[in-house]
Design a protein around this motif. Sequence first.
Motif, PDB file in Angstrom:
ATOM      1  N   ILE A  17       1.694 -94.325  68.926  1.00 59.08           N
ATOM      2  CA  ILE A  17       1.679 -93.087  68.148  1.00 59.08           C
ATOM      3  C   ILE A  17       0.850 -93.263  66.878  1.00 59.08           C
ATOM      4  O   ILE A  17      -0.003 -92.429  66.550  1.00 59.08           O
ATOM      5  N   GLY A  18       1.080 -94.353  66.173  1.00 55.59           N
ATOM      6  CA  GLY A  18       0.344 -94.601  64.935  1.00 55.59           C
ATOM      7  C   GLY A  18      -1.145 -94.731  65.156  1.00 55.59           C
ATOM      8  O   GLY A  18      -1.955 -94.208  64.385  1.00 55.59           O
ATOM      9  N   LEU A  19      -1.516 -95.406  66.233  1.00 52.09           N
ATOM     10  CA  LEU A  19      -2.943 -95.623  66.511  1.00 52.09           C
ATOM     11  C   LEU A  19      -3.648 -94.316  66.870  1.00 52.09           C
ATOM     12  O   LEU A  19      -4.756 -94.043  66.392  1.00 52.09           O
ATOM     13  N   ARG A  20      -2.997 -93.500  67.679  1.00 51.45           N
ATOM     14  CA  ARG A  20      -3.603 -92.214  68.035  1.00 51.45           C
ATOM     15  C   ARG A  20      -3.671 -91.290  66.820  1.00 51.45           C
ATOM     16  O   ARG A  20      -4.649 -90.541  66.646  1.00 51.45           O
ATOM     17  N   ALA A  21      -2.652 -91.351  65.965  1.00 50.82           N
ATOM     18  CA  ALA A  21      -2.678 -90.554  64.734  1.00 50.82           C
ATOM     19  C   ALA A  21      -3.868 -90.955  63.870  1.00 50.82           C
ATOM     20  O   ALA A  21      -4.526 -90.099  63.268  1.00 50.82           O
ATOM     21  N   ALA A  22      -4.159 -92.261  63.824  1.00 50.22           N
ATOM     22  CA  ALA A  22      -5.302 -92.735  63.047  1.00 50.22           C
ATOM     23  C   ALA A  22      -6.611 -92.181  63.610  1.00 50.22           C
ATOM     24  O   ALA A  22      -7.474 -91.713  62.862  1.00 50.22           O
ATOM     25  N   LEU A  24      -7.136 -89.430  65.344  1.00 50.50           N
ATOM     26  CA  LEU A  24      -7.265 -87.995  65.110  1.00 50.50           C
ATOM     27  C   LEU A  24      -7.421 -87.673  63.624  1.00 50.50           C
ATOM     28  O   LEU A  24      -8.091 -86.704  63.262  1.00 50.50           O
ATOM     29  N   ALA A  25      -6.811 -88.491  62.754  1.00 54.42           N
ATOM     30  CA  ALA A  25      -6.964 -88.288  61.308  1.00 54.42           C
ATOM     31  C   ALA A  25      -8.399 -88.556  60.866  1.00 54.42           C
ATOM     32  O   ALA A  25      -8.982 -87.785  60.094  1.00 54.42           O
ATOM     33  N   ILE A  26      -8.957 -89.638  61.364  1.00 54.86           N
ATOM     34  CA  ILE A  26     -10.343 -89.979  61.023  1.00 54.86           C
ATOM     35  C   ILE A  26     -11.287 -88.877  61.516  1.00 54.86           C
ATOM     36  O   ILE A  26     -12.241 -88.500  60.826  1.00 54.86           O
ATOM     37  N   ALA A  27     -11.004 -88.338  62.702  1.00 53.12           N
ATOM     38  CA  ALA A  27     -11.827 -87.255  63.256  1.00 53.12           C
ATOM     39  C   ALA A  27     -11.770 -86.005  62.382  1.00 53.12           C
ATOM     40  O   ALA A  27     -12.707 -85.200  62.381  1.00 53.12           O
ATOM     41  N   GLN A  28     -10.673 -85.858  61.620  1.00 52.92           N
ATOM     42  CA  GLN A  28     -10.529 -84.693  60.726  1.00 52.92           C
ATOM     43  C   GLN A  28     -11.021 -84.977  59.304  1.00 52.92           C
ATOM     44  O   GLN A  28     -10.836 -84.158  58.412  1.00 52.92           O
ATOM     45  N   GLY A  29     -11.618 -86.138  59.115  1.00 48.70           N
ATOM     46  CA  GLY A  29     -12.197 -86.432  57.816  1.00 48.70           C
ATOM     47  C   GLY A  29     -11.262 -87.090  56.821  1.00 48.70           C
ATOM     48  O   GLY A  29     -11.532 -87.096  55.615  1.00 48.70           O
ATOM     49  N   MET A  30     -10.192 -87.678  57.307  1.00 47.76           N
ATOM     50  CA  MET A  30      -9.270 -88.394  56.424  1.00 47.76           C
ATOM     51  C   MET A  30      -9.621 -89.883  56.373  1.00 47.76           C
ATOM     52  O   MET A  30     -10.131 -90.445  57.350  1.00 47.76           O
ATOM     53  N   LEU A  47     -11.438 -98.998  64.341  1.00 49.68           N
ATOM     54  CA  LEU A  47     -11.508 -97.552  64.099  1.00 49.68           C
ATOM     55  C   LEU A  47     -12.001 -97.242  62.685  1.00 49.68           C
ATOM     56  O   LEU A  47     -12.280 -96.089  62.361  1.00 49.68           O
ATOM     57  N   GLY A  48     -12.063 -98.284  61.850  1.00 49.21           N
ATOM     58  CA  GLY A  48     -12.433 -98.070  60.452  1.00 49.21           C
ATOM     59  C   GLY A  48     -11.237 -97.958  59.536  1.00 49.21           C
ATOM     60  O   GLY A  48     -11.327 -97.431  58.416  1.00 49.21           O
ATOM     61  N   VAL A  49     -10.098 -98.473  59.990  1.00 48.99           N
ATOM     62  CA  VAL A  49      -8.858 -98.417  59.215  1.00 48.99           C
ATOM     63  C   VAL A  49      -8.712 -99.667  58.353  1.00 48.99           C
ATOM     64  O   VAL A  49      -8.981-100.776  58.805  1.00 48.99           O
ATOM     65  N   GLU A  50      -8.286 -99.469  57.111  1.00 50.91           N
ATOM     66  CA  GLU A  50      -7.897-100.606  56.265  1.00 50.91           C
ATOM     67  C   GLU A  50      -6.484-100.993  56.674  1.00 50.91           C
ATOM     68  O   GLU A  50      -5.564-100.179  56.623  1.00 50.91           O
ATOM     69  N   VAL A  51      -6.286-102.248  57.098  1.00 54.75           N
ATOM     70  CA  VAL A  51      -4.998-102.666  57.646  1.00 54.75           C
ATOM     71  C   VAL A  51      -4.293-103.640  56.710  1.00 54.75           C
ATOM     72  O   VAL A  51      -4.880-104.623  56.254  1.00 54.75           O
ATOM     73  N   ILE A  52      -3.027-103.355  56.442  1.00 58.03           N
ATOM     74  CA  ILE A  52      -2.159-104.256  55.687  1.00 58.03           C
ATOM     75  C   ILE A  52      -1.090-104.772  56.644  1.00 58.03           C
ATOM     76  O   ILE A  52      -0.480-103.984  57.378  1.00 58.03           O
ATOM     77  N   VAL A  53      -0.888-106.074  56.670  1.00 57.13           N
ATOM     78  CA  VAL A  53       0.126-106.674  57.536  1.00 57.13           C
ATOM     79  C   VAL A  53       1.366-106.996  56.713  1.00 57.13           C
ATOM     80  O   VAL A  53       1.280-107.640  55.663  1.00 57.13           O
ATOM     81  N   GLY A  54       2.513-106.531  57.185  1.00 58.27           N
ATOM     82  CA  GLY A  54       3.762-106.794  56.488  1.00 58.27           C
ATOM     83  C   GLY A  54       4.866-105.898  57.013  1.00 58.27           C
ATOM     84  O   GLY A  54       4.651-105.068  57.892  1.00 58.27           O
ATOM     85  N   SER A  55       6.045-106.081  56.455  1.00 60.03           N
ATOM     86  CA  SER A  55       7.214-105.344  56.921  1.00 60.03           C
ATOM     87  C   SER A  55       7.487-104.118  56.055  1.00 60.03           C
ATOM     88  O   SER A  55       7.339-104.168  54.826  1.00 60.03           O
TER      89      SER A  55
END
Length: 333
Positions: A17-22, A24-30, A47-55
């Motif tokens: 869910i999170g990956l698909r949201a990313a 579609l968000a990028i496609a909308q200019g976010m 996808l061009g996402v800044e990723v933070i690893v953690g809990s």
Amino acid sequence: MNLQNTTLLITGIDDFIGLRAAELAIAQGMKVRGLQSSSDRTIAQNLGVEVIVGSITDPKIAQKACQGVDIVLHTAQLTQEAGPIKEFREINVSGTINMAKAAKGAGVKTFLHLSSVMVYGFDYPNNITESDRLSGDNNPYCQSKIEAEAELLPLNSPPDFGVIVIRAGDVYGPGCIPWIVRPLLMMRQKLFAYANDGKGVINHLYIDNLIDAMFLAIQKEAYGEVFNITDGQETSWKEYFMRLAATEGLQAPMSVAKDEIKLFLKIRSQGQKLFRKKADILPESVDFMTRPYAYSITKAQTLLDYKPKIDLEEGLRKTSAWVQKTDIQQLVK
């Protein structure tokens, strides 16, 4: 709220869910930032996402992730059908509130929480609405989602900080484990059966329809509101699983009494534990696959002008195309 040029934080971005949201968000200019527990950042970063690893339960990680963010899309959760309630509360309740408080402290405007229609339990009236009774039904997932909503909604304080809750139906699509991957793998082994002649309703929700609803709620600044979201189609469990089998040309599954399926899965899971394997499907999953009725989406249709764009036929076609090019066995190891 205009979504273009906003910064969106997605928790659980390594989940389907999170990956698909990313995407579609990028496609909308976010601009998208992701928070995930797994160390492999490759897919999201591609996808061009800044990723933070953690809990999500770590206050410092939560504060870091929320800095400079306009919107938090909180999809991270523990979604097993059973297990110790303490584990569910740690992720689904404490983790949610930790993220929400960090977001509020960082000046985030909108916090959208992905809840579930499972807050109504397993025995509920037809076309149940958002204002009807909630029930944990002694299930840790159901109970923890109820508790998360109860602690989260009091933090709503617009215009500074707005909280929105989406109670999602049975989300399926490319990457979905419970409604696509697990049933197909068991069908391939001729081990899958549906309970009690497939009576009742699966409240399926194609993943893109869910994300459309999320973005609509954010755009309309529906703060303090709770929405049931499904595809709005009343499909029987039998029809769903028959159509899923047909996407791969597999033998149609048979019907078995609910108690017999539970006993089979109990013996199967105990055998897997004996060989130190993680149980691939728990007996409690049968309760999730025998719910009786539809959930009302009238509120979302009215307040959000929500119109599901992808019906079951198209959703299964898109999902089947993904299955054909994916080794789904690797997704459950």
